[in-house]
Write a protein that holds these residues in place. Structure first.
Motif, PDB file in Angstrom:
ATOM      1  N   THR A  16      59.124 -26.301 -46.142  1.00  0.00           N
ATOM      2  CA  THR A  16      59.600 -25.000 -46.275  1.00  0.00           C
ATOM      3  C   THR A  16      58.111 -24.115 -46.192  1.00  0.00           C
ATOM      4  N   GLN A  57      55.416 -20.934 -46.263  1.00  0.00           N
ATOM      5  CA  GLN A  57      54.503 -20.014 -47.183  1.00  0.00           C
ATOM      6  C   GLN A  57      55.192 -18.712 -47.145  1.00  0.00           C
ATOM      7  N   VAL A 108      58.641 -17.110 -46.203  1.00  0.00           N
ATOM      8  CA  VAL A 108      59.959 -17.843 -46.274  1.00  0.00           C
ATOM      9  C   VAL A 108      60.649 -17.478 -44.951  1.00  0.00           C
ATOM     10  N   TYR A 129      64.233 -12.774 -53.761  1.00  0.00           N
ATOM     11  CA  TYR A 129      63.101 -13.231 -53.240  1.00  0.00           C
ATOM     12  C   TYR A 129      63.189 -14.675 -53.751  1.00  0.00           C
ATOM     13  N   ARG A 150      65.893 -16.480 -52.048  1.00  0.00           N
ATOM     14  CA  ARG A 150      65.525 -16.803 -50.661  1.00  0.00           C
ATOM     15  C   ARG A 150      64.466 -18.339 -50.828  1.00  0.00           C
ATOM     16  N   ARG A 151      63.747 -18.348 -51.568  1.00  0.00           N
ATOM     17  CA  ARG A 151      62.863 -19.546 -51.661  1.00  0.00           C
ATOM     18  C   ARG A 151      63.534 -20.817 -51.957  1.00  0.00           C
ATOM     19  N   ARG A 152      64.748 -20.645 -53.126  1.00  0.00           N
ATOM     20  CA  ARG A 152      65.414 -21.621 -53.264  1.00  0.00           C
ATOM     21  C   ARG A 152      66.209 -21.932 -51.986  1.00  0.00           C
ATOM     22  N   GLU A 190      65.598 -21.770 -49.083  1.00  0.00           N
ATOM     23  CA  GLU A 190      64.647 -22.699 -48.078  1.00  0.00           C
ATOM     24  C   GLU A 190      64.500 -24.097 -48.556  1.00  0.00           C
ATOM     25  N   PRO A 225      55.870 -22.828 -53.455  1.00  0.00           N
ATOM     26  CA  PRO A 225      57.324 -22.678 -53.719  1.00  0.00           C
ATOM     27  C   PRO A 225      57.402 -21.690 -54.744  1.00  0.00           C
TER      28      PRO A 225
END
Lengths: 262, 362
Positions: free
Chosen positions: A84, A86, A88, A157, A160-162, A164, A181
């Motif tokens: 992933t 930094q 996203v 947000y 979105r990280r999840r 990815e 993460p």
């Protein structure tokens, strides 16, 4: 036990900056390795080298028995490495489900004509891709599964990280490299992330390398912590060993911060 | 600070902030709107055209707009994935239609066009689409791929060069003369819809374009290659990381845009009956206008832009200009088409459905 990822003497220089300098680094199967270091220490650069975005000036890299020096990122994805970013980098104009489905493209290879003619083989492959995508989304519970037709850009947000991470999982990787993460997450979300990273290993058997600035996260999930500064590895060991290392405290936290942060 | 100087600075502030550019633009818009409205009212008052004439103009506008829309898809697809304008796309369109002409002549000489119109039309579509597809793919391989990553002015200039290259190559192949397509009797004349007669070619162009658009929409939104096209368009590096073959996806995009242009070429000759090596120029530019009008990069936008442009082209001159006393207004169709392009670029740079802030990636 042979290492899953074994990196030796890795160096890269950008103009006058020695961004990574003779770093030895490894990760074992089923291990969670935390990489820490102040801004500019070379953490993300290290990730970019390992995942093939940069090619190193020196050093050897063995992943899962393959010499991976000089391989392109997509070849590394095929070997079982996924990452992933930094910042996203999702496909924002695509739906949550489609993002996860693209992760499966590396494992499947229906040709253009198959895709257009809708042969039964393609159709079943497409079904499999969708099923696998739903599976990785379901790992994060309702937050992603419940919104599989939403555009990625419409997610909060943290989701979105999840997503990815889910997309990286969908590549059927053995090793996940997660670049910060927990960035931008609130304390509750961080707690969720900590348990998810733990489950990624315990339930699904991933090995994980993560870069993280958030010390509680590093402390909770890491089996081993590697500290970088100025492109060099200062030390590695358990969180307690590394966090009490004088060099780390000076480089990363500053002398005065010892009490307040650790 | 005294009251007087505060008032003075406020005045100066007003002068500095007065939106001169915006003012001029709004004035321009008002003048155009007034001119159009006055012309329209005069035309309708004069009552030179019956309702049936207007309806026919409208339908022929939709028909030609449908063709523009299908050509516009080629511009929009390539822009969506590579952020370049393939200005040679009009020649891709010409290549298919012009090549299919010789097939049509051959079929006509065997009487196939009379005896088996459906099979013949099918053959023409396939030949034209395949030729255009081949030209588009070669264009990508030879003219654009080596320039990937170059500043975007470079492929633009290359496109213009490629456009002329293709025109004169096909002039060399097929000659400089305009040629009349053999007629297909089955699609001459009119069909009655209700009690209203509609030219068969108009209806075929419209239905054909709708079918092509639907197929494309399905490919882009519902298939794996479509997903890969969208992924590459959004983030080429990540798409590659996820196992998408970027080169193959780009070739596919050019190929499908070319095939659509080839099919549009056959619809075009149904409407206009004639081929010549320069025939790609105006339809190409107008389709580009349509793509920009609808919002370049948007598939729905291309359809919308094409239809609006086609209708404005046929209805517009008669409506706006005839009543204003402009002689033979239909000679001024290009003014309408390209006037619209300029106005869209001024007032709505993103088109109807485009994202204006997305242009920085181009």
């Amino acid at each position: 036990m042979s290492h899953l990822l074994d990196v030796k003497g890795l160096s890269i220089r950008f103009g006058g900056v020695q961004a990574v300098n003779k770093v030895d680094f490894h990760a074992d199967p089923g291990e969670i390795v935390g990489v820490i270091g102040p801004n500019g220490a070379g953490k993300t650069t290290l990730f970019n080298i390992i995942t093939g975005f940069y090619s190193p000036d020196e050093g050897t890299m063995i992943f899962d028995g393959h010499n991976i020096s000089g391989l392109k990122p997509n070849a590394l994805t095929r070997l079982g490495m996924a990452r992933t970013f930094q910042s996203v980098r999702l496909f924002n104009a695509m739906t949550v489900l489609e993002n996860a489905m693209v992760g499966q493209h590396t494992r499947t290879k229906a040709g253009v004509w198959g895709a257009l003619t809708r042969s039964s083989k393609t159709k079943s492959e497409e079904d499999r891709i969708r099923e696998r995508a739903r599976e990785v989304l379901a790992f994060f519970g309702d937050r992603l599964s419940g919104r599989e037709d939403a555009l990625a850009s419409d997610l909060a947000y943290a989701d979105r990280r999840r997503l990815e991470i889910a997309r990286a999982m969908a590549t059927d990787a053995k090793l996940l490299l997660l670049d910060e993460p927990a960035a931008g997450m609130n304390p509750a979300e961080k707690d969720g992330l900590i348990s998810q990273i733990g489950r990624l290993r315990s339930e699904l058997g991933y090995s994980i390398i993560l870069i993280e600035h958030d010390m509680p996260v590093i402390k909770s999930v890491s089996d081993r912590v590697v500290a970088l500064d100025h492109g060099e590895k200062i030390t590695e060991g358990t969180y307690d060993e590394v966090s009490t290392n004088k060099q780390v405290i000076e480089a990363y936290l500053g002398k005065a911060a010892e009490e307040s942060h650790l | 600070m005294t009251t007087q100087s505060a008032a003075g600075s406020r005045y100066r502030l007003f002068l500095e902030r007065f939106p001169v550019r915006r003012f001029v633009l709004v004035l321009l818009a008002l003048v155009i709107a007034y001119g159009g409205a006055a012309g329209s009212i005069a035309t309708l008052r004069a009552g030179r055209f019956s309702g049936e004439v207007w309806a026919n103009l409208f339908i022929s506008g939709v028909a030609r707009g449908s063709v523009y829309a299908i050509i516009a898809l080629g511009y929009t697809l390539v822009y969506g994935i590579l952020f370049i304008i393939n200005f040679a796309h009009g020649e891709v369109f010409m290549a298919g239609a012009f090549t299919a002409y010789f097939v049509a002549v051959g079929l006509a000489s065997k009487g196939m066009l009379e005896s088996n119109p459906i099979i013949s039309i099918g053959i023409l579509f396939v030949v034209s689409s395949l030729v255009s597809m081949g030209v588009a793919i070669l264009l990508e391989r030879i003219a654009y791929r080596p320039l990937r990553g170059a500043p975007r002015l470079v492929p633009l200039i290359t496109a213009i060069g490629a456009s002329l290259f293709l025109q004169y190559t096909f002039r060399g192949f097929y000659g400089a003369n305009a040629r009349a397509y053999p007629t297909i009797p089955a699609i001459q004349g009119t069909w009655e819809i209700g009690s209203f007669p509609v030219q068969k070619v108009h209806l075929i162009s419209i239905l054909g374009a709708v079918a092509l658009w639907l197929v494309l929409f399905w490919i882009v939104e519902r298939t794996r290659v479509g997903r890969e096209m969208r992924a590459v368009g959004e983030d080429r590096e990540i798409a590659a990381l996820m196992g998408v073959d970027v080169d193959r996806t780009i070739v596919f995009t050019f190929g499908i845009g070319g095939a659509l242009a080839g099919a549009a070429g056959i619809l075009y000759v149904f409407l206009f009956n004639q081929v010549i090596f320069t025939m790609g120029f105006f339809p190409g530019l107008k389709a580009f206008t349509a793509a920009v009008l609808g919002g370049i990069g948007s598939i729905t936008g291309a359809a919308l832009g094409g239809l609006i442009l086609g209708i404005l082209e046929t209805v517009g001159p008669n409506l706006f200009l005839d009543g204003a006393g402009v002689p033979s207004p239909n000679q001024l169709i290009p003014i309408v088409a390209f006037g619209i392009l300029v106005l869209v670029l001024i007032f709505l740079p993103g088109g109807f459905l485009g994202a204006p802030d997305d242009k920085s990636r181009a």
